[in-house]
Every structure is written in structure tokens, then in C-alpha cells.
Write an enzyme that holds these catalytic residues in place. Structure first.
Site, short mmCIF file in Angstrom:
data_model
loop_
_atom_site.label_atom_id
_atom_site.label_comp_id
_atom_site.label_asym_id
_atom_site.label_seq_id
_atom_site.Cartn_x
_atom_site.Cartn_y
_atom_site.Cartn_z
N LYS A 126 51.63 33.36 45.18
CA LYS A 126 50.58 32.66 44.44
C LYS A 126 51.22 31.54 43.63
O LYS A 126 52.42 31.58 43.33
CB LYS A 126 49.83 33.62 43.51
CG LYS A 126 48.42 33.20 43.18
CD LYS A 126 47.44 33.43 44.33
CE LYS A 126 46.02 33.04 43.96
NZ LYS A 126 45.08 33.34 45.05
N GLY A 165 44.02 26.98 48.79
CA GLY A 165 43.31 26.64 47.57
C GLY A 165 42.93 27.87 46.77
O GLY A 165 43.07 29.01 47.20
N ASP A 166 42.45 27.63 45.57
CA ASP A 166 41.95 28.68 44.68
C ASP A 166 41.08 27.95 43.67
O ASP A 166 40.63 26.82 43.93
CB ASP A 166 43.13 29.43 44.02
CG ASP A 166 42.70 30.76 43.39
OD1 ASP A 166 42.13 30.73 42.27
OD2 ASP A 166 42.91 31.82 43.99
N THR A 209 35.53 33.53 52.14
CA THR A 209 35.65 34.55 51.09
C THR A 209 34.28 35.13 50.76
O THR A 209 34.12 36.36 50.63
CB THR A 209 36.30 33.98 49.83
OG1 THR A 209 37.52 33.33 50.18
CG2 THR A 209 36.58 35.08 48.82
#
Length: 445
Positions: A126, A165-166, A209
Site C-alpha cells: 500500500k 488507485g484508492d 469494488t
């Protein structure tokens, strides 16, 4: 708790002072794994848990950039490469003022187990920065992304570490970073996922997601002879995960009554109109309060916590970590909630999750429920490696199959250790077993 597991946890907390999010994630996971170490003393003999809780590599760097007025700013950048036992590091980049080493480590640690649950060959990592994209021009964001990548490129690669991405990192940011990576290394390879369709991205990645969350929830409900049809649903957040969870809930006959952003929440007893949310959030990058301008009968309330007071059959927290606490859990249970699915990473506190489970609420933990995004990222990696492109239907079917398998894997893992219906324990155990077995045969490294 197993004495060895407790000792490792105590040592982790002592050696990482002040990292409360990392402590929380480690406590929740290691508590579930205690029963595994009771049955497998060979893991302790090999020091496996000490290896697992320590990142293989932590990269921290400064990110200088100039705003449109020429003023120089400096942010912090991070990449935590946590575990590569089953494949290259895989996990998103988050751009948000709250980002610090503790949050990146908690996310990276969770990512190990989440990625393992997909059954795809990807390890856990991460990264991100305390940079805030809100209010910045496209040129400011481009300059920041290029500066960020000017350091990160040294540590990533298609077979080493593949970020995605996040929060705060969408298609725009991925595009800027990929373009600069390509310039620096003179290669067009799948080093980032979530890319645009014109340069190697995958269909369904945007929806993955949210869709994956609902696919797993649908299978969990089906196991109890339930489904989404005619169910009242509350979804926190209004970003990518929340929007596409909403879309899939609609397709399955559910009604979404409430959504939120960081300022407040909206309630529409007639069901929130998804096209309006997409217009406000995806096209206009606006605030959710604007919804009432289009639908005056709806209600907007300042502050986010009140969203959990709305009676619902199913709640999907999709905003951020620790957004749903014990008081909110008690309110939801009192109002008759039947199932919770974590769309965000660790959105429920440990106390809230325990309360749901203790009161018979079906609970799908984040590392299982929101694994659809990284699963689709791994499918994008596969397409990149093969220089091919799958249709929307093909990717969606693969995603659905992965999420259904995740549910049955976590259900079976919980049952093997005498914890039927405890999907938190099941997710932690099922995710751990694959990684542990890979680490055991690879030796101390």
C-alpha cells in the site's frame, strides 16, 4: 489468545508506538489467527508471525511540487511493500490529508490477506501521500503526481510492485503517474492498474469494488435464504465504491435510502436516484448536499454519523476507516439491520463488529467484501501480460465467480475451526493459510 500470538502482538505494539490504525488491524487479525497457531506449532518454530507482521520494505520520501502561483509545497510520500510470498506487491495509492505511516501499514497488512483471498498471485502492499487533491487544478495535480512518481518509479515494476488507485487517486491521477513512469523508464508495461481503456486498462475496473461487495453480500444472503429484493439499504460514502454498490443493489431489486460524503448525508425515502449522484460526484465533482436541488423532497443533514440512525435491512459502510462505531452498531441493530458489508477498509471499529456478530447480524469483513477491486486489478495485470482485452461480460463474470468463491472459502475456514458464521475469523484464516504455506517453503527471507 495463543501465548505466541499474544507475545508477537505485544512486541508489534511496543515497536510501533503511536500507530493506532496498524495496532487495530493487527489486533483484529491476530486474534482470529490464534486458533491456527494452536494447531500448527511449526509456524511458531519458523518465526512465521514475526516475519508476517513486519513489512519487507518501507519507503518514505518527500514530494515537492509547485502550485499554479509558483509556490513550492512539500508532502510526504509512502510505499509499504508488506509481503510478496504469493506474488508481486499489489495495493492502492491513497492521496488524503489523513495519510501517515500507520494508515499505510494498516492498509498494507490488510491487503496481504485480501489479495490472498482472491486466489490470484498477488502479494500485499500500500502507499500514498498526505497530499489533498480537493481544490487543486488539473495542472497542480499533474505536477504533484509527476513528482511523486519521480521517486516511486525506482521501487515498482510489473513483476515487482503494481500500485493502483484508492481514495483521492482515480483515473486522472493514474494517468498522470503512468505517463511519467513511461517517460522515465521508456517502457509501456502494466506497472499501474486502473489505467484508462485507451492505454491498457480493463473494463469493469471502475465498478469492481462496488459490484464485488454486492456479489459477495448476495451470496452471503443467499446462504441464509435471503436476498436484496425489496430490502432497505443504507450506503455511506458517495465515491467509486458506494456509487457502484448502489448500482448493483438497484439491479438486484434493493432500495438505497441514504448516502453521504465527508460533509453530511442525504436521505430519500423514495430511493436515491443514482443518476443524480453520478452527475454530482463523477461529472461535477460536487458535494452530496446538492442532491436536494434536484430532488427537493429529499433531506440533507450536516455531519456523517447520523446516517446510521436510518432504519435499514442492509448497511454498506463504504466511506473510510472507523466510521461506524459501537453506538452506531447498537442503533442499527435496534432498527432491525440484518446484514453488514464493509465496502471501505476497516470501516467498523472492533467493538462494532463484535456487537453485530453477537447480535446475529450477518457481517462481511472488508478484506473479503471489498476484494473485488484488487481482484479486477489482477485481471487487468493478466490482460496486460497477455496483450489482450476481455469484454465487460467476461471480466464481470470472472469477478462474480471470484467473489462467490471468497464467500465459500471464508465460510469453510470458519467452520474448520469451529466458528460457524464468523466470517471475520474465516476471512483472516483463509487469507492467512495460503500466505503462510508459501512463506514456509520459501525459508527465512
Amino acid at each position: 489468545m495463543n501465548a505466541y500470538v499474544q507475545r508477537v502482538l505485544n512486541d508489534l505494539i511496543a515497536r510501533n508506538p503511536g500507530e493506532k490504525e496498524f495496532h487495530q488491524a493487527a489486533t483484529e487479525i491476530l486474534n482470529s489467527l490464534s486458533v491456527v497457531f494452536d494447531k500448527h506449532p511449526e509456524y511458531e518454530e519458523k518465526g512465521l508471525l514475526e516475519l508476517l507482521v513486519e513489512p519487507e520494505r518501507v519507503i518514505m520520501f518527500r514530494v515537492p511540487w509547485a502550485d499554479d502561483n509558483g509556490k513550492i509545497h512539500v508532502n510526504k510520500g509512502y510505499r509499504v511493500q508488506f509481503n510478496s510470498a504469493i506474488g508481486p506487491y499489489k495495493g492502492g495509492l491513497r492521496f488524503h490529508p489523513s495519510v501517515n505511516l500507520s494508515i499505510v501499514k494498516f492498509l498494507g497488512f490488510e491487503q496481504i490477506f485480501k489479495n490472498s483471498l482472491t486466489s490470484l498471485p498477488i502479494g500485499g502492499g500500500k502507499g500514498g501521500s498526505d497530499f489533498d487533491p480537493k481544490g487543486k487544478s488539473d495542472m497542480e495535480i499533474m505536477r504533484f503526481c509527476q513528482s511523486f512518481m519521480s521517486e516511486l518509479y525506482r521501487h515498482i515494476g510489473a513483476d515487482t510492485d503494481v500500485p493502483a488507485g484508492d481514495i483521492g487517486v482515480g483515473g486522472r491521477e493514474i494517468g498522470y503517474m503512468f505517463g511519467y513512469y513511461k517517460k522515465l523508464v521508456n517502457e509501456h508495461v502494466g506497472v499501474l492498474t486502473g489505467r484508462g481503456l485507451t492505454y491498457g486498462g480493463s473494463l469493469v475496473r471502475t465498478e469492481a469494488t462496488g459490484y464485488g461487495l454486492v456479489y459477495l453480500m448476495q451470496e452471503m444472503l443467499k446462504d441464509q435464504d435471503l436476498d436484496f429484493n425489496n430490502k432497505r439499504v443504507v450506503i455511506s460514502g458517495s465515491g467509486n465504491v458506494a456509487i457502484y454498490a448502489h448500482e448493483k443493489v438497484n439491479q438486484l431489486g434493493g432500495k438505497v435510502l441514504a448516502m453521504s460524503d465527508s460533509n453530511g448525508y442525504i436521505y430519500d425515502e423514495n430511493g436515491i436516484v443514482l443518476d443524480t449522484i453520478k452527475l454530482i460526484k463523477e461529472r461535477n465533482r460536487g458535494r452530496i448536499s446538492e442532491y436536494v436541488n434536484y430532488h427537493p423532497s429529499a433531506t440533507y443533514v450536516e455531519g456523517c454519523k447520523g446516517i446510521w440512525t436510518i432504519p435499514a435491512d442492509i448497511a454498506l459502510p463504504c466511506a473510510t476507516q472507523n466510521e461506524l462505531d459501537l453506538d452506531a452498531a447498537k442503533t442499527l441493530v435496534k432498527n432491525g439491520v440484518r446484514a453488514i458489508g464493509e465496502g471501505a477498509n476497516m470501516p467498523c471499529t472492533i467493538e462494532a463488529a463484535e456487537y453485530f456478530q453477537g447480535n446475529g447480524v450477518l457481517f462481511a469483513p472488508a478484506k473479503a467484501a471489498n476484494a473485488g477491486g484488487v481482484a479486477c486489478s489482477a485481471l487487468e495485470m493478466a490482460q496486460s501480460s497477455m496483450r489482450t482485452f476481455w469484454s465487460f461480460h467476461e471480466v464481470d463474470e470472472k469477478l462474480k465467480h471470484i467473489m462467490i468463491n471468497i464467500f465459500h472459502n471464508i465460510k469453510d475456514a470458519a467452520a474448520r475451526y469451529g466458528m460457524n458464521g464468523n466470517y471475520i475469523a474465516g476471512a483472516n484464516i483463509a487469507g492467512f493459510e495460503k500466505v503462510a504455506n508459501a512463506m514456509m517453503v520459501q525459508g527465512v527471507c
